[in-house]
Design a protein around this motif. Sequence first.
Motif, PDB file in Angstrom:
ATOM      1  N   GLU A  96      12.595   5.945  -4.103  1.00 58.63           N
ATOM      2  CA  GLU A  96      13.040   4.786  -5.145  1.00 58.63           C
ATOM      3  C   GLU A  96      11.823   3.667  -5.535  1.00 58.63           C
ATOM      4  OE1 GLU A  96      16.126   3.712  -5.796  1.00 58.63           O
ATOM      5  OE2 GLU A  96      17.115   5.300  -4.912  1.00 58.63           O
ATOM      6  N   ILE A  97      10.749   3.398  -4.659  1.00 60.17           N
ATOM      7  CA  ILE A  97       9.868   2.509  -4.889  1.00 60.17           C
ATOM      8  C   ILE A  97       8.850   3.194  -5.989  1.00 60.17           C
ATOM      9  CG2 ILE A  97       7.705   1.094  -3.895  1.00 60.17           C
ATOM     10  CD1 ILE A  97       9.541   0.905  -1.413  1.00 60.17           C
ATOM     11  N   ARG A  98       8.459   4.447  -5.502  1.00 61.18           N
ATOM     12  CA  ARG A  98       7.535   4.861  -6.422  1.00 61.18           C
ATOM     13  C   ARG A  98       7.889   5.625  -7.565  1.00 61.18           C
ATOM     14  NH1 ARG A  98       4.407   5.897  -9.577  1.00 61.18           N
ATOM     15  NH2 ARG A  98       2.654   7.486  -9.598  1.00 61.18           N
ATOM     16  N   TYR A  99       8.899   6.167  -7.642  1.00 60.48           N
ATOM     17  CA  TYR A  99       9.269   6.873  -8.908  1.00 60.48           C
ATOM     18  C   TYR A  99      10.417   6.123  -9.643  1.00 60.48           C
ATOM     19  CZ  TYR A  99       6.498  10.534  -6.753  1.00 60.48           C
ATOM     20  OH  TYR A  99       5.605  10.955  -6.070  1.00 60.48           O
ATOM     21  N   PHE A 100      11.575   5.861  -8.898  1.00 64.33           N
ATOM     22  CA  PHE A 100      12.632   5.164  -9.919  1.00 64.33           C
ATOM     23  C   PHE A 100      12.259   3.776 -10.238  1.00 64.33           C
ATOM     24  CE2 PHE A 100      15.871   7.988  -7.695  1.00 64.33           C
ATOM     25  CZ  PHE A 100      15.383   9.035  -8.153  1.00 64.33           C
ATOM     26  N   SER A 101      11.601   2.950  -9.518  1.00 62.16           N
ATOM     27  CA  SER A 101      11.140   1.630  -9.905  1.00 62.16           C
ATOM     28  C   SER A 101       9.743   1.542 -10.523  1.00 62.16           C
ATOM     29  CB  SER A 101      11.033   0.864  -8.656  1.00 62.16           C
ATOM     30  OG  SER A 101      12.077   0.799  -7.876  1.00 62.16           O
ATOM     31  N   LEU A 107       0.236   0.052  -5.272  1.00 61.66           N
ATOM     32  CA  LEU A 107       1.406  -0.938  -5.128  1.00 61.66           C
ATOM     33  C   LEU A 107       2.692  -0.286  -3.911  1.00 61.66           C
ATOM     34  CD1 LEU A 107       1.946  -2.490  -8.460  1.00 61.66           C
ATOM     35  CD2 LEU A 107       0.697  -3.326  -6.402  1.00 61.66           C
ATOM     36  N   THR A 108       2.671   0.854  -4.053  1.00 65.06           N
ATOM     37  CA  THR A 108       3.681   1.709  -3.201  1.00 65.06           C
ATOM     38  C   THR A 108       2.934   1.750  -1.763  1.00 65.06           C
ATOM     39  OG1 THR A 108       4.414   2.943  -5.031  1.00 65.06           O
ATOM     40  CG2 THR A 108       4.875   3.813  -2.695  1.00 65.06           C
ATOM     41  N   MET A 109       1.699   2.165  -1.686  1.00 67.69           N
ATOM     42  CA  MET A 109       0.999   2.007  -0.459  1.00 67.69           C
ATOM     43  C   MET A 109       1.062   0.778   0.236  1.00 67.69           C
ATOM     44  SD  MET A 109      -2.458   4.301  -1.189  1.00 67.69           S
ATOM     45  CE  MET A 109      -2.486   4.917  -2.578  1.00 67.69           C
ATOM     46  N   ASP A 110       0.874  -0.217  -0.637  1.00 61.53           N
ATOM     47  CA  ASP A 110       0.616  -1.463  -0.004  1.00 61.53           C
ATOM     48  C   ASP A 110       2.307  -1.883   0.520  1.00 61.53           C
ATOM     49  OD1 ASP A 110      -1.792  -2.100  -0.358  1.00 61.53           O
ATOM     50  OD2 ASP A 110      -1.707  -3.091  -2.306  1.00 61.53           O
ATOM     51  N   ARG A 111       3.197  -1.773  -0.113  1.00 63.59           N
ATOM     52  CA  ARG A 111       4.581  -2.176   0.053  1.00 63.59           C
ATOM     53  C   ARG A 111       5.065  -1.229   1.304  1.00 63.59           C
ATOM     54  NH1 ARG A 111       9.331  -2.964  -4.158  1.00 63.59           N
ATOM     55  NH2 ARG A 111       8.078  -4.616  -4.815  1.00 63.59           N
ATOM     56  N   HIS A 113       3.098   0.055   3.312  1.00 60.27           N
ATOM     57  CA  HIS A 113       2.145  -0.184   4.671  1.00 60.27           C
ATOM     58  C   HIS A 113       1.474   1.271   4.978  1.00 60.27           C
ATOM     59  CE1 HIS A 113       3.386  -4.210   4.786  1.00 60.27           C
ATOM     60  NE2 HIS A 113       4.614  -3.713   5.081  1.00 60.27           N
ATOM     61  N   LEU A 114       1.082   2.121   4.007  1.00 58.34           N
ATOM     62  CA  LEU A 114       0.605   3.327   4.081  1.00 58.34           C
ATOM     63  C   LEU A 114      -0.800   3.489   3.744  1.00 58.34           C
ATOM     64  CD1 LEU A 114       3.537   5.438   2.311  1.00 58.34           C
ATOM     65  CD2 LEU A 114       3.152   5.270   4.992  1.00 58.34           C
ATOM     66  N   SER A 115      -1.608   4.124   4.340  1.00 60.41           N
ATOM     67  CA  SER A 115      -2.922   4.356   4.071  1.00 60.41           C
ATOM     68  C   SER A 115      -3.055   5.471   2.858  1.00 60.41           C
ATOM     69  CB  SER A 115      -3.909   5.217   5.115  1.00 60.41           C
ATOM     70  OG  SER A 115      -3.591   6.249   5.518  1.00 60.41           O
ATOM     71  N   LYS A 116      -4.325   5.606   2.303  1.00 56.79           N
ATOM     72  CA  LYS A 116      -4.079   6.516   1.103  1.00 56.79           C
ATOM     73  C   LYS A 116      -3.864   7.817   1.529  1.00 56.79           C
ATOM     74  CE  LYS A 116      -7.105   7.829  -2.598  1.00 56.79           C
ATOM     75  NZ  LYS A 116      -8.343   7.594  -3.538  1.00 56.79           N
ATOM     76  N   ARG A 117      -4.413   8.352   2.652  1.00 61.62           N
ATOM     77  CA  ARG A 117      -4.327   9.632   3.355  1.00 61.62           C
ATOM     78  C   ARG A 117      -2.746   9.964   3.351  1.00 61.62           C
ATOM     79  NH1 ARG A 117      -7.921  13.131   5.187  1.00 61.62           N
ATOM     80  NH2 ARG A 117      -7.029  14.859   6.479  1.00 61.62           N
ATOM     81  N   MET A 118      -2.155   8.957   4.235  1.00 61.93           N
ATOM     82  CA  MET A 118      -0.686   8.988   4.724  1.00 61.93           C
ATOM     83  C   MET A 118       0.134   9.089   3.613  1.00 61.93           C
ATOM     84  SD  MET A 118       0.697   9.481   7.316  1.00 61.93           S
ATOM     85  CE  MET A 118       2.164   9.454   8.004  1.00 61.93           C
ATOM     86  N   TYR A 119      -0.063   8.232   2.388  1.00 65.18           N
ATOM     87  CA  TYR A 119       0.715   7.965   1.057  1.00 65.18           C
ATOM     88  C   TYR A 119       0.726   9.319   0.452  1.00 65.18           C
ATOM     89  CZ  TYR A 119       1.647   7.365  -3.788  1.00 65.18           C
ATOM     90  OH  TYR A 119       2.156   7.537  -4.999  1.00 65.18           O
ATOM     91  N   TYR A 120      -0.327  10.061   0.421  1.00 70.26           N
ATOM     92  CA  TYR A 120      -0.488  11.304  -0.300  1.00 70.26           C
ATOM     93  C   TYR A 120       0.143  12.561   0.544  1.00 70.26           C
ATOM     94  CZ  TYR A 120      -2.908   9.488  -4.298  1.00 70.26           C
ATOM     95  OH  TYR A 120      -3.285   8.893  -5.272  1.00 70.26           O
ATOM     96  N   ASP A 158      -3.793   9.319 -10.328  1.00 72.46           N
ATOM     97  CA  ASP A 158      -2.586   9.051  -9.471  1.00 72.46           C
ATOM     98  C   ASP A 158      -1.723  10.086  -9.127  1.00 72.46           C
ATOM     99  OD1 ASP A 158      -0.908   7.201  -8.381  1.00 72.46           O
ATOM    100  OD2 ASP A 158       0.573   7.088 -10.138  1.00 72.46           O
ATOM    101  N   LEU A 159      -1.814  11.248  -9.730  1.00 74.21           N
ATOM    102  CA  LEU A 159      -1.151  12.326  -9.491  1.00 74.21           C
ATOM    103  C   LEU A 159      -1.904  13.527  -8.680  1.00 74.21           C
ATOM    104  CD1 LEU A 159       0.827  13.142 -12.703  1.00 74.21           C
ATOM    105  CD2 LEU A 159       1.479  11.759 -10.812  1.00 74.21           C
ATOM    106  N   GLN A 160      -3.198  13.209  -8.065  1.00 75.73           N
ATOM    107  CA  GLN A 160      -3.914  14.236  -7.624  1.00 75.73           C
ATOM    108  C   GLN A 160      -3.661  13.993  -6.028  1.00 75.73           C
ATOM    109  OE1 GLN A 160      -7.937  12.882  -8.201  1.00 75.73           O
ATOM    110  NE2 GLN A 160      -7.956  13.596 -10.456  1.00 75.73           N
ATOM    111  N   THR A 161      -3.717  15.339  -5.229  1.00 73.83           N
ATOM    112  CA  THR A 161      -3.665  15.425  -4.032  1.00 73.83           C
ATOM    113  C   THR A 161      -4.740  14.764  -3.196  1.00 73.83           C
ATOM    114  OG1 THR A 161      -4.590  17.858  -3.877  1.00 73.83           O
ATOM    115  CG2 THR A 161      -2.066  17.626  -4.224  1.00 73.83           C
TER     116      THR A 161
END
Length: 163
Positions: A96-101, A107-111, A113-120, A158-161
């Motif tokens: 919802e946050i990353r794709y639909f909004s 900003l998704t990582m911040d909202r 509370h994810l590290s870059k590694r955890m986000y991906y 933004d789309l890289q792994t």
Amino acid sequence: MTQTTPYGLVESWLLSYNLWKSRIEALKIQLEDIPNLAQHFDLVAIHGKGRKKDPVLKTVVHRSELENEVFKLERRIRLIDVSLLTLTPEEREFVEIRYFSQLASSLTMDRLHLSKRMYYWRRNKILDKIYQAMGGETCLPDFLDGKETMNNETTGPDLQTCS
């Protein structure tokens, strides 16, 4: 051999979700203004009087193209909706946050509370789940219309792994 998920494609589908919904509504409004002339077209074709410049023929072809596009977009939306049912509430929130909004990754990582590694890691897990729920490679004909390719190459960082 393991099947790889086309992350860039699945992301582009999710990012297009709201646009597709709007497009369906716009097409339905356009279809309201185009009369259903299929009966007239059949009669013209039977008598051999149909010409390429015939306005009835053009209208029927245009209506058919619009109806085909609505069908294809509605099928895409249904496939995505069904695949989202397999997600946990936290995964659904991510989508919802990353794709639909359409929030940026940072900003998704911040909202969330994810590290870059955890986000991906989470992103890849969610995209894998969605792709598999849609049917994996069997869903590709519903989404590929000549503009997308099957490779995982994308145009933005933004789309890289993340490794």
